[in-house]
Design an enzyme around this catalytic site. Structure first.
Site, PDB file in Angstrom:
ATOM      1  N   GLU A 114     113.564  63.506 128.435  1.00  0.00           N
ATOM      2  CA  GLU A 114     112.266  64.129 128.135  1.00  0.00           C
ATOM      3  C   GLU A 114     112.212  64.536 126.677  1.00  0.00           C
ATOM      4  O   GLU A 114     113.244  64.642 126.027  1.00  0.00           O
ATOM      5  CB  GLU A 114     112.091  65.399 129.002  1.00  0.00           C
ATOM      6  CG  GLU A 114     112.110  65.115 130.483  1.00  0.00           C
ATOM      7  CD  GLU A 114     111.994  66.391 131.326  1.00  0.00           C
ATOM      8  OE1 GLU A 114     111.925  67.495 130.752  1.00  0.00           O
ATOM      9  OE2 GLU A 114     111.972  66.249 132.551  1.00  0.00           O
ATOM     10  N   LYS A 116     112.107  67.246 123.833  1.00  0.00           N
ATOM     11  CA  LYS A 116     112.433  68.665 123.700  1.00  0.00           C
ATOM     12  C   LYS A 116     111.329  69.264 122.831  1.00  0.00           C
ATOM     13  O   LYS A 116     111.365  69.175 121.605  1.00  0.00           O
ATOM     14  CB  LYS A 116     113.817  68.857 123.076  1.00  0.00           C
ATOM     15  CG  LYS A 116     114.227  70.305 123.035  1.00  0.00           C
ATOM     16  CD  LYS A 116     115.674  70.462 122.640  1.00  0.00           C
ATOM     17  CE  LYS A 116     116.109  71.907 122.640  1.00  0.00           C
ATOM     18  NZ  LYS A 116     115.259  72.825 121.934  1.00  0.00           N
ATOM     19  N   ASP A 118     109.213  71.605 120.716  1.00  0.00           N
ATOM     20  CA  ASP A 118     109.664  72.703 119.870  1.00  0.00           C
ATOM     21  C   ASP A 118     108.604  73.799 119.854  1.00  0.00           C
ATOM     22  O   ASP A 118     107.829  73.944 118.914  1.00  0.00           O
ATOM     23  CB  ASP A 118     109.924  72.178 118.444  1.00  0.00           C
ATOM     24  CG  ASP A 118     110.743  73.154 117.638  1.00  0.00           C
ATOM     25  OD1 ASP A 118     111.191  74.167 118.203  1.00  0.00           O
ATOM     26  OD2 ASP A 118     110.929  72.911 116.438  1.00  0.00           O
ATOM     27  N   TYR A 226     107.636  71.339 132.449  1.00  0.00           N
ATOM     28  CA  TYR A 226     108.719  70.373 132.600  1.00  0.00           C
ATOM     29  C   TYR A 226     109.743  70.658 133.707  1.00  0.00           C
ATOM     30  O   TYR A 226     110.609  69.835 133.951  1.00  0.00           O
ATOM     31  CB  TYR A 226     109.461  70.147 131.280  1.00  0.00           C
ATOM     32  CG  TYR A 226     109.821  71.410 130.516  1.00  0.00           C
ATOM     33  CD1 TYR A 226     110.798  72.267 130.967  1.00  0.00           C
ATOM     34  CD2 TYR A 226     109.169  71.714 129.334  1.00  0.00           C
ATOM     35  CE1 TYR A 226     111.132  73.397 130.258  1.00  0.00           C
ATOM     36  CE2 TYR A 226     109.488  72.849 128.612  1.00  0.00           C
ATOM     37  CZ  TYR A 226     110.474  73.685 129.079  1.00  0.00           C
ATOM     38  OH  TYR A 226     110.799  74.804 128.383  1.00  0.00           O
ATOM     39  N   LYS A 315     119.895  66.871 120.223  1.00  0.00           N
ATOM     40  CA  LYS A 315     119.034  67.267 119.099  1.00  0.00           C
ATOM     41  C   LYS A 315     118.984  66.217 117.997  1.00  0.00           C
ATOM     42  O   LYS A 315     119.881  65.390 117.868  1.00  0.00           O
ATOM     43  CB  LYS A 315     119.553  68.579 118.527  1.00  0.00           C
ATOM     44  CG  LYS A 315     119.409  69.745 119.475  1.00  0.00           C
ATOM     45  CD  LYS A 315     118.651  70.844 118.785  1.00  0.00           C
ATOM     46  CE  LYS A 315     118.804  72.157 119.472  1.00  0.00           C
ATOM     47  NZ  LYS A 315     119.055  73.235 118.554  1.00  0.00           N
ATOM     48  N   CYS A 409     124.758  92.960  86.650  1.00  0.00           N
ATOM     49  CA  CYS A 409     123.676  92.856  87.635  1.00  0.00           C
ATOM     50  C   CYS A 409     122.394  92.441  86.912  1.00  0.00           C
ATOM     51  O   CYS A 409     122.025  93.064  85.908  1.00  0.00           O
ATOM     52  CB  CYS A 409     123.491  94.199  88.327  1.00  0.00           C
ATOM     53  SG  CYS A 409     121.985  94.268  89.308  1.00  0.00           S
ATOM     54  N   CYS A 412     120.030  95.815  87.103  1.00  0.00           N
ATOM     55  CA  CYS A 412     120.327  97.115  86.481  1.00  0.00           C
ATOM     56  C   CYS A 412     121.431  97.031  85.433  1.00  0.00           C
ATOM     57  O   CYS A 412     121.823  98.049  84.873  1.00  0.00           O
ATOM     58  CB  CYS A 412     120.691  98.134  87.550  1.00  0.00           C
ATOM     59  SG  CYS A 412     122.317  97.834  88.298  1.00  0.00           S
ATOM     60  N   CYS A 425     126.748  93.996  92.817  1.00  0.00           N
ATOM     61  CA  CYS A 425     126.388  94.930  91.747  1.00  0.00           C
ATOM     62  C   CYS A 425     127.028  96.267  92.112  1.00  0.00           C
ATOM     63  O   CYS A 425     126.942  96.719  93.265  1.00  0.00           O
ATOM     64  CB  CYS A 425     124.859  95.051  91.715  1.00  0.00           C
ATOM     65  SG  CYS A 425     124.290  96.572  90.944  1.00  0.00           S
ATOM     66  N   CYS A 431     120.933 101.182  91.076  1.00  0.00           N
ATOM     67  CA  CYS A 431     120.305  99.866  90.945  1.00  0.00           C
ATOM     68  C   CYS A 431     118.952  99.858  91.676  1.00  0.00           C
ATOM     69  O   CYS A 431     118.906 100.049  92.901  1.00  0.00           O
ATOM     70  CB  CYS A 431     121.215  98.783  91.526  1.00  0.00           C
ATOM     71  SG  CYS A 431     120.429  97.156  91.491  1.00  0.00           S
TER      72      CYS A 431
HETATM   73  S1  IVH Z   1     114.688  72.348 130.567  1.00  0.00           S
HETATM   74  C1  IVH Z   1     117.591  74.692 132.971  1.00  0.00           C
HETATM   75  N1  IVH Z   1     113.089  70.664 129.366  1.00  0.00           N
HETATM   76  O1  IVH Z   1     114.512  73.859 125.013  1.00  0.00           O
HETATM   77  C2  IVH Z   1     116.666  73.865 132.195  1.00  0.00           C
HETATM   78  N2  IVH Z   1     113.688  72.650 128.195  1.00  0.00           N
HETATM   79  O2  IVH Z   1     117.404  75.941 125.272  1.00  0.00           O
HETATM   80  C3  IVH Z   1     116.210  74.525 130.965  1.00  0.00           C
HETATM   81  N3  IVH Z   1     112.650  72.859 125.999  1.00  0.00           N
HETATM   82  O3  IVH Z   1     114.016  77.066 125.003  1.00  0.00           O
HETATM   83  C4  IVH Z   1     115.200  73.958 130.158  1.00  0.00           C
HETATM   84  N4  IVH Z   1     111.519  70.984 126.039  1.00  0.00           N
HETATM   85  O4  IVH Z   1     112.223  76.020 126.318  1.00  0.00           O
HETATM   86  C5  IVH Z   1     113.743  71.833 129.280  1.00  0.00           C
HETATM   87  N5  IVH Z   1     111.676  69.085 128.426  1.00  0.00           N
HETATM   88  C6  IVH Z   1     112.298  70.250 128.349  1.00  0.00           C
HETATM   89  C7  IVH Z   1     112.197  71.081 127.212  1.00  0.00           C
HETATM   90  C8  IVH Z   1     112.912  72.270 127.183  1.00  0.00           C
HETATM   91  C9  IVH Z   1     111.797  72.067 125.333  1.00  0.00           C
HETATM   92  C10 IVH Z   1     113.212  74.106 125.443  1.00  0.00           C
HETATM   93  C11 IVH Z   1     113.351  75.255 126.374  1.00  0.00           C
HETATM   94  C12 IVH Z   1     114.491  76.050 125.797  1.00  0.00           C
HETATM   95  C13 IVH Z   1     115.195  75.087 124.923  1.00  0.00           C
HETATM   96  C14 IVH Z   1     116.612  74.845 125.367  1.00  0.00           C
END
Ligand code: IVH
Length: 666
Positions: A114, A116, A118, A226, A315, A409, A412, A425, A431
């Protein structure tokens, strides 16, 4: 490494991580990249795994970061909202996969890949198809009730549709800004002379956590769902992909990227594709999330303290661009530390113009080997604060000027000394920069939380000669304040009231507010938990400070020398005369029968989250740790306890259930 320095390093890492958590989750102004944060976190995890005897009860590895804001009603999550372990490369993901097939004893498994998103993680509760409650993640167990704000999100239905709507449905999703909306919001804020948001994530977080719902309603937020966290027994689902399809059929926004993958190669191919194509999406993603598809297998693998075993984040690497160094500015902070900052030829990185990057300290300058006019590669890792990651020496000309540490510094002109990797400093009490930032720190949210006393007002008060140090703040009168630009009767009265209130902040906050070098929020708490009162702390010796669990020789020395300095003595005395430092540390309240007892909590509790119970026990003077040892007085056991329960039984430690512990606390 000898154990005290190791312990100290672990304490230091915890303090740093907690500090960055606060900036990220509560102040929406992170100052380090995700990757730099992950480095701190991973170092702490590694030290804890080799030295479990030093695991501290407040370690962020043991829980999800963040906490609920006091200004919102609280919401207790039925199922904890955990975090995800972060991985970056093919080897990590292969290891993740190998562990899963080994633990499940299977030769192959299916994953759902999926985006992630942000944004900001939220919990959504639908009852009989109606959206009834929504919360932020908070500490994973208790979040902020943001129901009314969530209801302003246009792509999230208030009522579910379709034939298969369960009586009760708890979801997890992400609230975010589309990039085009984020750009518009910032344009509008700039027109209104207000501060723009650093990135879409901070904009979403800031917009969602508004006490005034009408402000949220004016911000075009989006939500993607999700995960099903919980459903009533009139609903069934076998896989994550089926869950997503059923959510979409109920009218919920899920996005359209959820491919099922059979191999880590397929997962990695998606990672590569979106690392390159992330900028073509209408919203920010900072990686992919990999989830085991079978929900039965997910349950079989279970979770660790802060993250599940069945899912992880894969990531992306940070965005990078090249530019040149035009100048070096020197910033002097509250502790006198002098930080070199590179002034860059402005460059656009992923939609944000970058013109400054911190160089942290002169050791870092040496490591980078950077000189003025160098061509450098700048990354906005985690798309937060820019960092110089490399220097292109091939473009260098012979005449380029080296960057050298100052001997005076820059503010001062006091002598500068080097301590570890920083230059300081030495004009501590003279200061202007140190004085200013120490007053700003004193009044800051995490310290005394003096509303209305930000950097601008501190500047005004100093310029007018109305204050010279923190203690002078309490001499201010209404007529002093009324003489300042922009101060009318109400604003002046509010500030005087806030100053009055600040004296009753918890004693550990008052200690933290003094800005003693090495004394972060957690360290201040540890110190006050030991001494109880300020009077006892002031009279202490370096030796006694060093006996405290979690306090190393440097911190002990720093605290001792602070209280020995005549100027500090004068300021502290004046603050006392104004009524500060009178509180006793909360757990030292007399009469607690739990004082000093060590508790370990395991399993799911019915009426509390573990973190809430931990807070209650600590407020009564007990200590809550994560490892069962002979020193443990009680192990509190909920449903599905972990191995701590077995260890407690084998050591013959007294086991309490939830009712027992409630009685004990009474
Ligand atoms: S699943 C136990 N799916 O990523 C499952 N998290 O620390 C936990 N996030 O802040 C999360 N997209 O909010 C999941 N497709 C996705 C996500 C997702 C973003 C975020 C989640 C969390 C961070 C992971």
């Amino acid at each position: 490494m000898v154990s005290h320095t190791l312990k100290e390093r672990m304490r230091d890492l915890i303090d740093q991580i907690l500090y960055h958590d606060d900036l990220y989750y509560h102040q929406q102004r992170p100052v380090i990249s995700d990757a730099a944060y992950d480095n701190l976190f991973n170092e702490l995890k590694a030290l804890e795994s080799t030295h479990p005897e030093f695991i501290q009860s407040d370690s962020p590895t043991q829980r999800v970061s963040g906490r609920a804001d006091e200004n919102f009603k609280k919401i207790t999550h039925k199922v904890p909202l955990l975090s995800l372990d972060s991985y970056y490369n093919a080897a990590d993901i292969a290891q993740f996969h190998n562990r899963i097939v080994k633990d499940l004893d299977k030769s192959s498994v299916e994953y759902v890949c999926e985006f992630k998103f942000d944004g900001v993680s939220v919990s959504l509760i639908y009852e009989n198809g109606r959206l009834v409650r929504a919360g932020t993640r908070g500490d994973g167990y208790i979040g902020e009730d943001i129901t009314e704000n969530i209801k302003t999100i246009k792509n999230l239905p208030h009522k579910l549709t379709g034939a298969q709507v369960p009586r009760e449905l708890h979801l997890r999703g992400e609230v975010l800004f589309l990039i085009k909306d984020f750009i518009n919001i910032n344009k509008q804020l700039i027109l209104e002379n207000k501060e723009a948001f650093v990135n879409p994530r901070n904009a979403a977080s800031g917009s969602l956590r508004q006490l005034d719902t009408t402000v949220t309603a004016r911000r075009p937020l989006h939500c993607f769902c999700y995960t099903i966290m919980y459903h009533s027994d009139d609903f069934a689902c076998a896989t994550q992909s089926e869950a997503i399809k059923k959510l979409a059929a109920m009218g919920l926004p899920t996005g359209d990227f959820h491919p099922v993958c059979q191999t880590t190669e397929e997962l990695f191919a998606f990672h590569k594709k979106y690392q390159q194509e992330r900028d073509t999406l209408p919203f920010e993603i900072d990686g992919l999330v990999i989830k085991l598809n079978s929900l039965e297998d997910q349950r079989a693998l279970g979770t660790k303290a802060r993250s599940p075993r069945f899912a992880c984040a894969l990531k992306f690497e940070s965005r990078k661009e090249t530019t040149t160094v035009e100048d070096i500015a020197l910033q002097v902070g509250r502790t006198g530390a002098i930080t070199p900052v590179a002034i860059l030829k402005p460059v656009n990185i992923g939609g944000v113009t970058v013109s400054r990057a911190t160089l942290h300290n002169f050791d870092f300058v040496d490591q980078l080997g950077i000189t003025l006019a160098d061509h450098v590669q700048v990354a906005r890792a985690g798309d937060v604060i820019p960092a110089i990651i490399s220097v292109d020496t091939s473009k260098r000309v012979a005449s380029q000027k080296k960057i050298t540490p100052p001997d005076k510094c820059p503010v001062c002109q006091s002598k500068v000394i080097k301590d570890k990797s920083h230059y300081y400093c030495t004009g501590t009490h003279t200061c202007p920069a140190q004085i200013k930032w120490s007053i700003v720190h004193f009044a800051s949210k995490r310290a005394l939380n003096i509303n209305g006393l930000g950097e601008e007002t501190v500047d005004l008060l100093l310029e007018r000669g109305l204050i010279k140090n923190t203690a002078d703040l309490y001499d201010l009168t209404a007529s002093d304040l009324l003489s300042l630009d922009g101060f009318k009767l109400k604003k002046s009265q509010n500030l005087l009231n806030a100053l009055g209130d600040s004296k009753s902040r918890p004693i550990e906050k008052q200690l933290f507010a003094l800005g003693i070098r090495e004394v972060g929020e957690q360290t201040a708490k540890i110190i006050m938990a030991h001494f109880g009162s300020f009077n006892t702390l002031e009279k202490t010796s370096v030796e006694e400070l060093q006996t405290i669990d979690g306090i190393g020789p440097e911190t002990a020395e720093s605290v001792f020398s602070f209280f020995s300095h005549p100027e500090n003595k004068k300021i502290v005395k004046k603050l006392k005369d104004h009524g500060m430092f009178e509180q006793v540390f909360a757990s030292k309240v007399k009469g607690s029968n739990l004082e000093g007892l060590v508790f370990v909590l395991t399993g799911e509790l019915k009426s509390f989250s573990r973190s809430a119970l931990k807070e209650k026990l600590e407020a009564l003077g007990a200590k809550v740790t994560n490892t069962v040892s002979k020193k443990t007085a009680y192990v509190v056991v909920g449903s599905n306890p972990g191995s701590k329960f077995d260890k407690a039984k084998s050591l013959g430690i007294k086991i309490l259930n939830e009712d027992d512990v409630v009685k004990l606390m009474e």
